[in-house]
Enzyme design. Structure first.
Site, PDB file in Angstrom:
ATOM      1  N   SER A 147       0.796  -1.183   0.024  1.00  0.00           N
ATOM      2  CA  SER A 147       0.146   0.108   0.057  1.00  0.00           C
ATOM      3  C   SER A 147       0.993   1.178   0.200  1.00  0.00           C
ATOM      4  O   SER A 147       1.739   1.266   0.758  1.00  0.00           O
ATOM      5  CB  SER A 147      -1.000   0.098   1.280  1.00  0.00           C
ATOM      6  OG  SER A 147      -0.296  -0.235   2.451  1.00  0.00           O
ATOM      7  N   MET A 148       0.551   2.266  -1.010  1.00  0.00           N
ATOM      8  CA  MET A 148       1.530   3.327  -1.029  1.00  0.00           C
ATOM      9  C   MET A 148       0.680   4.768  -0.763  1.00  0.00           C
ATOM     10  O   MET A 148       1.034   5.871  -1.144  1.00  0.00           O
ATOM     11  CB  MET A 148       1.766   3.292  -2.442  1.00  0.00           C
ATOM     12  CG  MET A 148       2.665   1.889  -2.716  1.00  0.00           C
ATOM     13  SD  MET A 148       3.405   1.854  -4.383  1.00  0.00           S
ATOM     14  CE  MET A 148       1.906   1.803  -5.200  1.00  0.00           C
ATOM     15  N   GLY A 149      -0.462   4.728  -0.085  1.00  0.00           N
ATOM     16  CA  GLY A 149      -1.203   5.989   0.401  1.00  0.00           C
ATOM     17  C   GLY A 149      -1.494   6.602  -0.946  1.00  0.00           C
ATOM     18  O   GLY A 149      -2.249   6.103  -1.757  1.00  0.00           O
ATOM     19  N   GLY A 180      -1.472   4.915  -4.526  1.00  0.00           N
ATOM     20  CA  GLY A 180      -2.246   3.983  -4.797  1.00  0.00           C
ATOM     21  C   GLY A 180      -1.563   2.631  -4.044  1.00  0.00           C
ATOM     22  O   GLY A 180      -1.060   2.751  -2.982  1.00  0.00           O
ATOM     23  N   GLY A 204      -4.378   0.431   6.462  1.00  0.00           N
ATOM     24  CA  GLY A 204      -4.053  -0.712   6.013  1.00  0.00           C
ATOM     25  C   GLY A 204      -4.611  -2.094   6.675  1.00  0.00           C
ATOM     26  O   GLY A 204      -4.950  -3.207   5.878  1.00  0.00           O
ATOM     27  N   ASP A 205      -5.166  -1.974   7.705  1.00  0.00           N
ATOM     28  CA  ASP A 205      -6.048  -3.120   8.221  1.00  0.00           C
ATOM     29  C   ASP A 205      -6.986  -3.110   7.623  1.00  0.00           C
ATOM     30  O   ASP A 205      -7.685  -4.215   7.335  1.00  0.00           O
ATOM     31  CB  ASP A 205      -6.479  -2.708   9.924  1.00  0.00           C
ATOM     32  CG  ASP A 205      -4.996  -2.493  10.817  1.00  0.00           C
ATOM     33  OD1 ASP A 205      -4.093  -3.022  10.245  1.00  0.00           O
ATOM     34  OD2 ASP A 205      -5.078  -1.639  11.587  1.00  0.00           O
TER      35      ASP A 205
END
Length: 308
Positions: A220-222, A225, A251-252
């Protein structure tokens, strides 16, 4: 049945303030307290999306009744080993005049070898009917290095999903070959000691773990994307344009969405779309609140996946 593991749960308190002036009296505008701990968060999201899920772990005796009652209120099945100490509190400072959230996280109740052995026994017992096990979150003081690897090896035959960083991620990848890993970009950089600034470098970093025996990797890259990588393909999903109120638990939520996608589709690459939608839905909630299912379903058809 899906099982999530949370060895270091918490009470998550979100404090909203106009500003923070060190050495002076500061006034709190709003305070909210929620369940905390990444394993609990993943289970709550999966539960809200309709999955059959339970959370197991350890928690300090002081505060355990309150935390258990909060999980009961979510109708979340749970089995926690109580150990001496207290449930930690994580404080999230949300300042009106600043971007982002400042976090002050406690360490948690100390785990001794006897308690760790008892939890391994509990984990083997309670995951008997689970095909999939999620291991995520910080470890309490006293845990030796490689706990997640050792837990996975003790749960033979389970599809293990790991969301961790540093030595725990590296040791588990080498020694236990998780079904899926889901670090964020910062965690991937911290683990490898590298700056990852291009799509190619992020893909190549994920492939390092695939070559170690990990089956699937999601990074995950905020606002950039998210990326999915396995032995055969690399997929990219641009971030959805939503009103961001808090990134806590995103993220969870992504993991919880992927669990739903995998149950529906039977394919982790297809489940990636569900994870992207769930992560985006999570940032639409304020403070330490978790996903609202209607937001997730409204976003699901907006996710665009492209092969790179």
């Amino acid at each position: 049945m899906i099982t999530t593991i949370c060895l270091n749960p918490s009470f998550d308190k979100a404090v909203e303030m106009d500003s923070l002036r060190l050495g002076e009296v500061n006034r709190i505008r709003e305070l909210r307290e929620d369940l905390g701990g990444k394993g609990i968060n993943v289970a709550v999201v999966a539960q809200r999306l309709g999955l059959d899920v339970q959370c197991i772990g350890t928690m300090g005796e002081n505060g355990a009744d309150q935390l258990s009652a909060m999980m009961d209120q979510e109708k979340l099945k749970h089995h926690f080993l109580r150990i001496p100490g207290r449930v930690r509190t994580n404080l999230k400072l949300v300042l009106k005049d600043e971007k982002g959230i400042t976090e002050l996280n406690e360490a948690g109740a100390r785990m001794d070898p006897e308690h760790l052995r008892a939890f391994f026994d509990l984990a083997r017992e309670k995951t008997a009917d689970s095909d999939m096990v999620v291991l995520t979150g910080s470890l309490p003081p006293g845990c030796p290095q490689g706990v997640y690897r050792d837990l996975m090896l003790s749960l033979e035959g389970k599809k293990c999903i790991l969301d961790s960083e540093g030595p725990e991620l590296e040791l588990a990848a080498k020694g236990a070959h998780p079904f899926l890993i889901k670090p964020n970009l910062h965690e991937m950089e911290t683990t490898l000691g590298l700056e990852l600034r291009t799509m190619r470098s992020i893909r190549d970093a994920a492939l390092l773990f695939i070559r170690l025996g990990v089956e699937h990797a999601v990074i995950s890259m905020g606002a950039m994307g998210a990326m999915y990588v396995d032995q055969e393909r690399t997929l990219f999903a641009p971030a959805l344009r939503v009103s961001t109120k808090s990134t806590v638990g995103a993220g969870d939520a992504m993991l919880g969405g992927m669990l739903l996608g995998y149950e529906r589709e039977g394919d982790m690459a297809k489940a990636f779309k569900y994870g992207v939608a769930a992560g985006a839905a999570s940032v639409m909630t304020e403070g330490t609140q978790l996903i609202v299912p209607s937001d997730f379903y409204n976003l699901l058809d907006q996710v665009r996946i492209q092969e790179v």
